[in-house]
Scaffold this motif. Structure first.
Motif, short mmCIF file in Angstrom:
data_model
loop_
_atom_site.label_atom_id
_atom_site.label_comp_id
_atom_site.label_asym_id
_atom_site.label_seq_id
_atom_site.Cartn_x
_atom_site.Cartn_y
_atom_site.Cartn_z
N UNK A 245 -113.07 26.55 23.07
CA UNK A 245 -114.28 26.14 22.35
C UNK A 245 -114.82 24.82 22.92
N UNK A 246 -114.85 24.74 24.24
CA UNK A 246 -115.37 23.56 24.92
C UNK A 246 -114.34 22.50 25.25
N UNK A 247 -113.11 22.65 24.74
CA UNK A 247 -112.06 21.66 24.97
C UNK A 247 -111.36 21.98 26.29
N UNK A 248 -111.51 21.11 27.28
CA UNK A 248 -110.98 21.37 28.60
C UNK A 248 -109.55 20.86 28.76
N UNK A 249 -108.86 21.40 29.75
CA UNK A 249 -107.52 20.91 30.05
C UNK A 249 -107.56 19.44 30.44
N UNK A 250 -108.58 19.03 31.16
CA UNK A 250 -108.69 17.63 31.58
C UNK A 250 -108.84 16.70 30.38
N UNK A 251 -109.68 17.09 29.41
CA UNK A 251 -109.84 16.24 28.24
C UNK A 251 -108.57 16.19 27.41
N UNK A 252 -107.90 17.30 27.34
CA UNK A 252 -106.59 17.40 26.66
C UNK A 252 -105.61 16.42 27.30
N UNK A 253 -105.57 16.37 28.64
CA UNK A 253 -104.69 15.44 29.35
C UNK A 253 -105.08 14.00 29.07
N UNK A 254 -106.38 13.72 29.00
CA UNK A 254 -106.83 12.36 28.68
C UNK A 254 -106.45 11.99 27.25
N UNK A 255 -106.66 12.93 26.34
CA UNK A 255 -106.40 12.64 24.93
C UNK A 255 -104.95 12.26 24.69
N UNK A 256 -104.03 12.90 25.42
CA UNK A 256 -102.62 12.58 25.23
C UNK A 256 -102.34 11.12 25.59
N UNK A 257 -102.83 10.69 26.74
CA UNK A 257 -102.61 9.30 27.16
C UNK A 257 -103.36 8.34 26.24
N UNK A 258 -104.58 8.70 25.87
CA UNK A 258 -105.37 7.83 25.00
C UNK A 258 -104.71 7.60 23.65
N UNK A 259 -103.94 8.57 23.18
CA UNK A 259 -103.23 8.40 21.91
C UNK A 259 -102.20 7.28 22.01
N UNK A 261 -102.35 4.80 24.15
CA UNK A 261 -103.12 3.56 24.29
C UNK A 261 -103.59 3.06 22.93
N UNK A 262 -104.04 4.00 22.08
CA UNK A 262 -104.51 3.62 20.74
C UNK A 262 -103.40 3.01 19.89
N UNK A 268 -95.32 1.38 30.68
CA UNK A 268 -93.96 1.29 31.21
C UNK A 268 -92.96 2.04 30.35
N UNK A 269 -93.34 2.35 29.10
CA UNK A 269 -92.43 3.03 28.17
C UNK A 269 -92.66 4.53 28.11
N UNK A 270 -93.60 5.04 28.87
CA UNK A 270 -94.02 6.44 28.71
C UNK A 270 -93.87 7.19 30.03
N UNK A 271 -93.25 8.37 29.95
CA UNK A 271 -93.06 9.25 31.10
C UNK A 271 -93.77 10.57 30.82
#
Length: 432
Positions: A245-259, A261-262, A268-271
């Motif tokens: 529904x418009x949600x791309x794999x790339x945005x999904x990958x960004x959202x994970x990292x952005x969470x 960051x938020x 350094x603590x995240x793999x």
């Protein structure tokens, strides 16, 4: 009994038999946990000692025996797979994560899937709710499944397909997690709930508390011992075509990292992990501090015809910016030695090390008794199954991985086994 040893033994017993007392938490809309007390002890329970007692006499057994009274501490060489208590406790739950933490895992995993409203949640597969939760027992939610429950009949096994993308985040957090399994002969949704592999247990199938990515971050960040994170971005199956529904794999990958960051978590603590190369390269390009320790999961050698290709591409992966490769343990092991009855490093392991790649491997304690791995066609020991005969050989395998190959860390479904070994040999894991 010495007081310190007594406290350790008592804590180990409580951790193994009294989860509510050892791992305090409370449900508040599926999200909240009480603070973990300051007097926190790493507790390993009986399994490492059982494995050592089952070993053949020799220098490795003697060394491991010499560490029997610790002291044991948190180590990042031990990674809690799907939480770290998954051998006995429902995966991707508060309970499994706290069990892995109590057993000394310094890095704890959340497999990241997305919901219908694009919330990020901890689930090993986007479409595993029918085997890992009680969704089929919730009529209002079961009706939303991609494929509803179909009972077994004379020609077809029982089946269902329920995905995180079928329901909202709020609906997801209302679910109870259970041990992964199903009964293919079931004629009712209730009967379908069972079918756990014989070497696991349904003892703790008492409404495991599911997690969102947010609540996982908050939980792990609250634990003593400076725990770190390894989120795995799951690639949806064909049943959930991307874009969703418009949600791309790339945005999904960004959202994970952005969470992360938020939440103010240091990279350094995240793999971050993924089997999908595009995810890893997106992190390298758009989030370089995070991509520097992205974990490229590799299963491309599962087909024996492709294994040599998977080995040969390892130097190119390093040249492209990938620093950590993560294959299953069977890729790293081979049968060799003068008698051709010894576990030795594989060509994959040798080439990966020569290329300068760090290796994190998976998954220890995912298999049943080693006496059965050959007959059962077990995946994780497939490359050495003909010479596996008793459970004590697990530590022989782990020693090849740890000291001969030099893996940086090891995923485990029962973190105590790996934590014991890492403490005994002073292995600190990533970041050290």
């Amino acid at each position: 009994m010495h007081a310190a040893v007594g406290r350790l033994a008592l804590t180990a017993w409580v951790a193994g038999l009294g989860l509510a007392g050892a791992f305090p938490f409370e449900r508040r809309g599926g999200q909240g946990q009480k603070p973990v007390p300051d007097d926190y002890y790493v507790s390993l329970g009986p399994r490492p000692y059982y494995l050592i007692q089952n070993m053949t006499d020799g220098p490795l057994k003697s060394k491991l025996e010499s560490c029997e009274n610790g002291p044991f501490e948190v180590t990042s060489w031990s990674i809690g797979h799907r939480g770290g208590g998954t051998l006995q406790i429902p995966e991707e739950t508060v309970q499994s994560t706290l069990a892995g933490a109590r057993m000394g895992a310094g890095i704890l995993e959340c497999d990241v899937s997305f919901t219908k409203d694009r919330g990020l949640v901890c689930r090993h597969d986007v479409c595993d709710l029918h085997t890992t939760t009680d969704i089929l027992l919730r009529p209002e939610l079961a009706a939303k499944c991609t494929r509803p429950f179909t009972p077994a009949n004379a020609t077809h096994a029982a089946s269902a397909l329920c995905c995180t993308s079928d329901i909202t985040t709020e609906e997801f957090t209302s679910l109870c997690s259970k041990m992964d399994g199903f009964n293919a002969t079931a004629t009712t949704a209730e009967d379908f709930q069972h079918g756990v592999p014989f070497f696991r247990t349904e003892l703790y199938d008492t409404c495991g508390q599911v997690m969102t990515l947010d609540s996982y971050i908050e939980l792990v960040d609250s634990l003593p011992g400076h725990r770190n994170f390894t989120p795995e971005l799951k690639t949806p199956p064909a049943a959930v075509p991307m874009p969703f529904h418009g949600y791309t794999q790339a945005q999904y990958a960004r959202d994970m990292i952005d969470t992360f960051i938020a939440h103010g978590i240091s990279p350094a603590r995240v793999y971050p992990q993924s089997f999908t190369p595009a995810d890893v390269y997106l992190w390298l390009n758009e989030y370089p501090a995070w991509g520097a320790q992205a974990v490229f999961l590799d299963e491309d050698g599962d087909d024996p015809a492709n294994f040599t290709t998977a080995v040969n591409r390892l130097p190119a992966l390093k040249a492209s910016g990938v620093n950590i490769i993560s294959p299953p343990i069977n890729y790293l092991l081979a049968v060799g030695g003068p008698d051709n009855k010894t576990v030795v490093p594989s060509d994959y392991a040798i080439v990966a090390k020569q290329a300068g790649l760090e290796i994190i491997s998976w998954s220890f304690e995912r298999s049943g008794p080693l006496t059965r791995v050959l007959a059962d066609d077990d995946y994780y020991y497939s490359s050495v199954a003909p010479i596996m005969h008793y459970d004590g050989q697990m530590y022989e395998v782990l020693d090849v991985l740890g000291r001969q190959i030099g893996v940086k860390a090891m995923f485990s479904d029962w973190s105590a086994t790996v934590t014991y070994y890492a403490n005994c040999f002073g292995l600190k894991g990533p970041g050290h």
